[in-house]
Every structure is written in C-alpha cells, then in structure tokens.
Design a protein around this motif. Structure first.
Motif, PDB file in Angstrom:
ATOM      1  N   THR A  95      47.024  44.730  34.026  1.00  0.00           N
ATOM      2  CA  THR A  95      47.500  44.322  35.121  1.00  0.00           C
ATOM      3  C   THR A  95      46.321  44.330  36.304  1.00  0.00           C
ATOM      4  O   THR A  95      45.314  44.782  35.848  1.00  0.00           O
ATOM      5  N   LYS A  96      46.729  43.727  37.254  1.00  0.00           N
ATOM      6  CA  LYS A  96      45.376  43.832  38.398  1.00  0.00           C
ATOM      7  C   LYS A  96      45.209  45.252  38.715  1.00  0.00           C
ATOM      8  O   LYS A  96      44.127  45.551  38.920  1.00  0.00           O
ATOM      9  N   ASN A  99      43.322  46.790  35.782  1.00  0.00           N
ATOM     10  CA  ASN A  99      41.816  46.581  35.800  1.00  0.00           C
ATOM     11  C   ASN A  99      41.027  46.923  36.998  1.00  0.00           C
ATOM     12  O   ASN A  99      39.925  47.154  36.903  1.00  0.00           O
ATOM     13  N   ASP A 100      41.745  47.039  38.097  1.00  0.00           N
ATOM     14  CA  ASP A 100      40.806  47.588  39.168  1.00  0.00           C
ATOM     15  C   ASP A 100      40.801  49.005  39.072  1.00  0.00           C
ATOM     16  O   ASP A 100      39.422  49.524  39.366  1.00  0.00           O
ATOM     17  N   GLU A 139      53.097  38.033  35.613  1.00  0.00           N
ATOM     18  CA  GLU A 139      51.682  37.460  35.794  1.00  0.00           C
ATOM     19  C   GLU A 139      50.539  38.749  35.397  1.00  0.00           C
ATOM     20  O   GLU A 139      50.912  39.736  36.138  1.00  0.00           O
ATOM     21  N   ASP A 141      46.404  39.915  34.063  1.00  0.00           N
ATOM     22  CA  ASP A 141      44.988  39.550  34.282  1.00  0.00           C
ATOM     23  C   ASP A 141      44.325  39.894  33.005  1.00  0.00           C
ATOM     24  O   ASP A 141      44.731  40.527  32.136  1.00  0.00           O
ATOM     25  N   ALA A 143      39.963  40.425  32.325  1.00  0.00           N
ATOM     26  CA  ALA A 143      38.632  40.435  33.017  1.00  0.00           C
ATOM     27  C   ALA A 143      37.547  41.043  31.895  1.00  0.00           C
ATOM     28  O   ALA A 143      37.870  41.728  31.078  1.00  0.00           O
ATOM     29  N   TYR A 150      33.179  42.257  36.895  1.00  0.00           N
ATOM     30  CA  TYR A 150      34.423  42.376  37.570  1.00  0.00           C
ATOM     31  C   TYR A 150      34.135  41.903  39.036  1.00  0.00           C
ATOM     32  O   TYR A 150      35.038  40.978  39.370  1.00  0.00           O
ATOM     33  N   VAL A 155      37.371  37.135  35.872  1.00  0.00           N
ATOM     34  CA  VAL A 155      38.698  37.484  35.817  1.00  0.00           C
ATOM     35  C   VAL A 155      39.432  36.430  35.435  1.00  0.00           C
ATOM     36  O   VAL A 155      39.065  35.043  35.871  1.00  0.00           O
ATOM     37  N   LYS A 157      43.900  34.736  34.504  1.00  0.00           N
ATOM     38  CA  LYS A 157      45.125  34.907  34.704  1.00  0.00           C
ATOM     39  C   LYS A 157      45.876  34.596  33.782  1.00  0.00           C
ATOM     40  O   LYS A 157      45.681  33.311  32.843  1.00  0.00           O
TER      41      LYS A 157
END
Length: 163
Positions: A95-96, A99-100, A139, A141, A143, A150, A155, A157
């Motif tokens: 997920t975003k 990954n963040d 949705e 990601d 990356a 990053y 990245v 989708k």
C-alpha cells in the motif's frame, strides 16, 4: 553521528533478524519455503497457479516500465522484474502507507535487508521474480524503496478490479 536511540533500534533490528546488510548481493532468488502471510494487497502465490507473467523493467531514470498494471481480484501473477540499470533496484508491492513507512526506514537504515515474498532486490543486469495472488480489490503500489529512488518517483500502480 547517530544518536543512542538510533543505535539501539539498529541493534534490536539486527538481533531480531529484520535488518541485515543489503550490500551488492543479488537477493532476487527466494528461499524454497515461502511464508504465506495475508497482506492488504494480497498473499504470496503458487507459481503453478500463475496464468499470467508480467515483465517490469527497472530503470536508472528512477522509473518502472510499465508503471501501471491492471489485474483481476483472485488472479495470481508472476512478475519478472529486470534491472536494466547500472545501480541496484528493487520491486516492492504494498500500500502507499506501507511503502511510505518502509521508504522512511530505508533512509535511516540504508543497509537494511528485507526479504518477503512481495519484494525482489535485483542487481544491475539481473532479473528477479515474484509470484503474487491479488485476493483483495483496490489500488496498490509497487516501488523501489532504496534510499532516494522512492523519493525520486520510482513508483507504480496496480489496480485490482473486483470480481
């Protein structure tokens, strides 16, 4: 110079087996036994169940090609990730938010190794493989979480269409 909290965290991660040196080793090959853990973005797939192979190129321009993929809920996909660059790259599905968080850790601990069935760390000119079952719609990601990559926009989708 790192502070004591940073050093203690690094020591704890190393002792727990979560952190190891990335180095220049090719971590694209997975161990024989894959631990299947349900994630928000799916679960490790069985190679025999993969009816589709998707090739993704990792480039030194800090881009993936293609950078957008569409799959169907329940589909098992074999990703063949090829590093067409001259520096190490990786392909991490998540997920975003995941990954963040992971990217932030990679900045603090650039030598951190991570080995999970949704990750492929690939040396220049080499190829890695991930087999993943997308059993949840949404949705997600992919990356390269190597420090700086990053943040430079490396990245993509994955859109998983509901059944």
């Amino acid at each position: 110079m790192p502070n004591i909290k940073t050093l203690l965290l690094a020591a704890l991660l190393a002792a727990s087996g979560v952190a190891q040196a990335h180095g220049d080793a090719d971590h694209a090959k997975k161990p024989a036994a894959v631990i299947k853990e349900q994630k928000d973005w799916g679960i490790a797939g069985d190679a025999k169940a993969a009816k589709r192979t998707v090739e993704v190129k990792m480039l030194d321009s800090m881009r993936f090609s293609p950078d957008r993929l569409e799959v169907k809920q329940g589909e098992t996909v074999r990703f063949v990730v090829r590093n067409d660059g001259k520096v190490m790259h990786e392909f991490v599905i998540g997920t975003k938010a995941e990954n963040d968080e992971h990217a932030a850790l990679m900045i603090k601990f650039p030598n951190m190794e991570h080995d999970a069935p949704y990750m492929a760390h690939v040396a220049p000119g080499k190829t890695g493989e991930i087999v993943w079952t997308f059993n949840r719609a949404g949705e997600f990601d992919f990356a390269c979480l190597i420090a700086g990559h990053y943040q430079a926009g490396m990245v993509g989708k994955i859109v998983v269409a509901a059944r």
